[in-house]
Write an enzyme that holds these catalytic residues in place. Structure first.
Site, PDB file in Angstrom:
ATOM      1  N   HIS A  42       0.856  -1.186   0.000  1.00 15.07           N
ATOM      2  CA  HIS A  42       0.000   0.000   0.000  1.00 15.07           C
ATOM      3  C   HIS A  42       0.894   1.239   0.000  1.00 15.07           C
ATOM      4  O   HIS A  42       1.589   1.499   0.979  1.00 15.07           O
ATOM      5  CB  HIS A  42      -0.883  -0.034   1.264  1.00 15.07           C
ATOM      6  CG  HIS A  42      -1.893   1.076   1.344  1.00 15.07           C
ATOM      7  ND1 HIS A  42      -2.865   1.106   2.309  1.00 15.07           N
ATOM      8  CD2 HIS A  42      -2.096   2.175   0.587  1.00 15.07           C
ATOM      9  CE1 HIS A  42      -3.607   2.198   2.147  1.00 15.07           C
ATOM     10  NE2 HIS A  42      -3.162   2.862   1.110  1.00 15.07           N
ATOM     11  N   ARG A  48       4.090   6.315   4.907  1.00 22.42           N
ATOM     12  CA  ARG A  48       4.525   5.903   6.251  1.00 22.42           C
ATOM     13  C   ARG A  48       5.251   4.560   6.242  1.00 22.42           C
ATOM     14  O   ARG A  48       6.010   4.274   7.134  1.00 22.42           O
ATOM     15  CB  ARG A  48       3.344   5.862   7.214  1.00 22.42           C
ATOM     16  CG  ARG A  48       2.340   4.782   6.920  1.00 22.42           C
ATOM     17  CD  ARG A  48       1.295   4.689   8.007  1.00 22.42           C
ATOM     18  NE  ARG A  48       0.363   5.801   7.977  1.00 22.42           N
ATOM     19  CZ  ARG A  48      -0.867   5.733   8.502  1.00 22.42           C
ATOM     20  NH1 ARG A  48      -1.266   4.644   9.104  1.00 22.42           N
ATOM     21  NH2 ARG A  48      -1.682   6.764   8.429  1.00 22.42           N
ATOM     22  N   THR A  99      -4.956   2.254  10.161  1.00 26.05           N
ATOM     23  CA  THR A  99      -5.014   1.369   9.003  1.00 26.05           C
ATOM     24  C   THR A  99      -6.286   1.717   8.234  1.00 26.05           C
ATOM     25  O   THR A  99      -7.049   2.583   8.658  1.00 26.05           O
ATOM     26  CB  THR A  99      -5.009  -0.106   9.468  1.00 26.05           C
ATOM     27  OG1 THR A  99      -5.061  -0.963   8.324  1.00 26.05           O
ATOM     28  CG2 THR A  99      -6.181  -0.433  10.386  1.00 26.05           C
TER      29      THR A  99
HETATM   30  N1  PXP Z   1      -6.639  -5.471   1.996  1.00 27.54           N
HETATM   31  C1  PXP Z   1      -6.620  -4.115   2.006  1.00 27.54           C
HETATM   32  C2  PXP Z   1      -7.342  -3.396   0.925  1.00 27.54           C
HETATM   33  C3  PXP Z   1      -5.915  -3.404   2.998  1.00 27.54           C
HETATM   34  O1  PXP Z   1      -5.923  -2.062   2.993  1.00 27.54           O
HETATM   35  C4  PXP Z   1      -5.185  -4.134   3.957  1.00 27.54           C
HETATM   36  C5  PXP Z   1      -4.365  -3.394   4.965  1.00 27.54           C
HETATM   37  O2  PXP Z   1      -3.352  -2.681   4.317  1.00 27.54           O
HETATM   38  C6  PXP Z   1      -5.221  -5.537   3.899  1.00 27.54           C
HETATM   39  C7  PXP Z   1      -5.982  -6.176   2.923  1.00 27.54           C
HETATM   40  C8  PXP Z   1      -4.477  -6.384   4.873  1.00 27.54           C
HETATM   41  O3  PXP Z   1      -5.001  -6.188   6.151  1.00 27.54           O
HETATM   42  P1  PXP Z   1      -4.242  -6.809   7.392  1.00 27.54           P
HETATM   43  O4  PXP Z   1      -2.906  -6.153   7.464  1.00 27.54           O
HETATM   44  O5  PXP Z   1      -5.136  -6.460   8.550  1.00 27.54           O
HETATM   45  O6  PXP Z   1      -4.134  -8.284   7.154  1.00 27.54           O
END
Ligand code: PXP
Length: 237
Positions: A42, A48, A99
């Protein structure tokens, strides 16, 4: 069911001290060696964790698929159009959030999002809309021309008892209706080694994108084992 491993928090560790390590290219290679089907990153507006240089170097070295999560902000869209990831997942972003806290309002922001979706599709990028399991958003995602949605599982992950059962039902229904509209369906956010079983039983799901829990587990068992354990849970080993 495929697994996309989100390595943002390996970059968070690096950024915490401004060191060149841990190396993201190496992290991605380890996750791929363990069997990950893709690597998710991301590129946030505030940079960050993932940096533009990470996006560029991973684009050259990944052997699986790159899934770039991004907000609809011009500088990040420009990077995506230049780097051309295999997939882009459009997400909402708020600077102060820890997040991604909610799904994208595709219905409400249709006019702003449509040109970006079109531009990415013209480059051959598979676009996904990260949305709450809400039929209005599912329908808007189908209308905007995205081949994929990613259902936000955060509310499910955070809920307990009957509230969790209700969230699960929302995800099930959204996945079923989305598939009827011809959309491919991914899911992610807050998924961990303990809350996955009910999600796995949803037949329409294509890919799970999981980051935080895998990176946390890797502190104890190493990244390769952490990914393998997750793959085993989803029946892939
Ligand atoms: N999918 C998306 C669209 C997200 O923004 C994130 C977090 O960056 C994730 C999946 C993964 O989430 P987690 O880190 O809680 O497993």
């Amino acid at each position: 069911m495929r697994l996309g491993v989100n390595i943002d928090h390996i970059a968070s560790l690096r950024q915490a001290r401004g060191t060149p390590y841990p190396d993201l290219v190496e992290a991605a290679a380890i996750a791929e060696r363990a069997g990950a089907d893709g690597i998710t990153i991301h590129l946030r507006e505030d940079r960050r964790h993932i940096q533009e240089s990470d996006v560029r170097s991973l684009r050259k070295t990944l052997r699986t698929r790159m899934n770039l999560e991004m907000a609809n902000s011009p500088d990040v869209v420009a990077v995506a159009l230049e780097v051309v990831p295999d997939e882009v997942c459009m997400v909402p972003e708020r600077r102060l959030e820890l997040t991604t806290e909610g799904g994208l309002d595709v219905a409400g922001k249709f006019a702003e999002l449509e040109p970006t979706v079109c531009a990415l599709r013209d480059k051959g990028v598979e676009v996904s809309m990260f949305i709450d399991p809400d039929m209005r958003q599912v329908e808007a995602s189908a209308r905007i021309g995205a081949p994929y949605i990613e259902l936000h599982t955060g509310a499910y992950a955070n809920a307990v008892g009957t509230a969790r059962a209700e969230e699960l039902e929302r995800i099930r229904t959204a996945a079923r209706e989305a598939a009827k509209l011809g959309l491919k369906v991914n899911a992610g956010h807050g998924l961990d080694y303990g809350n996955l079983a009910d999600i796995l039983a949803i037949p329409e799901l294509d890919t799970l994108n999981i980051g935080h829990s895998i990176v946390c587990r890797s502190v104890f068992v190493g990244l390769e084992n952490a990914v393998r354990e997750m793959l085993r849970l989803i029946g892939r080993e």
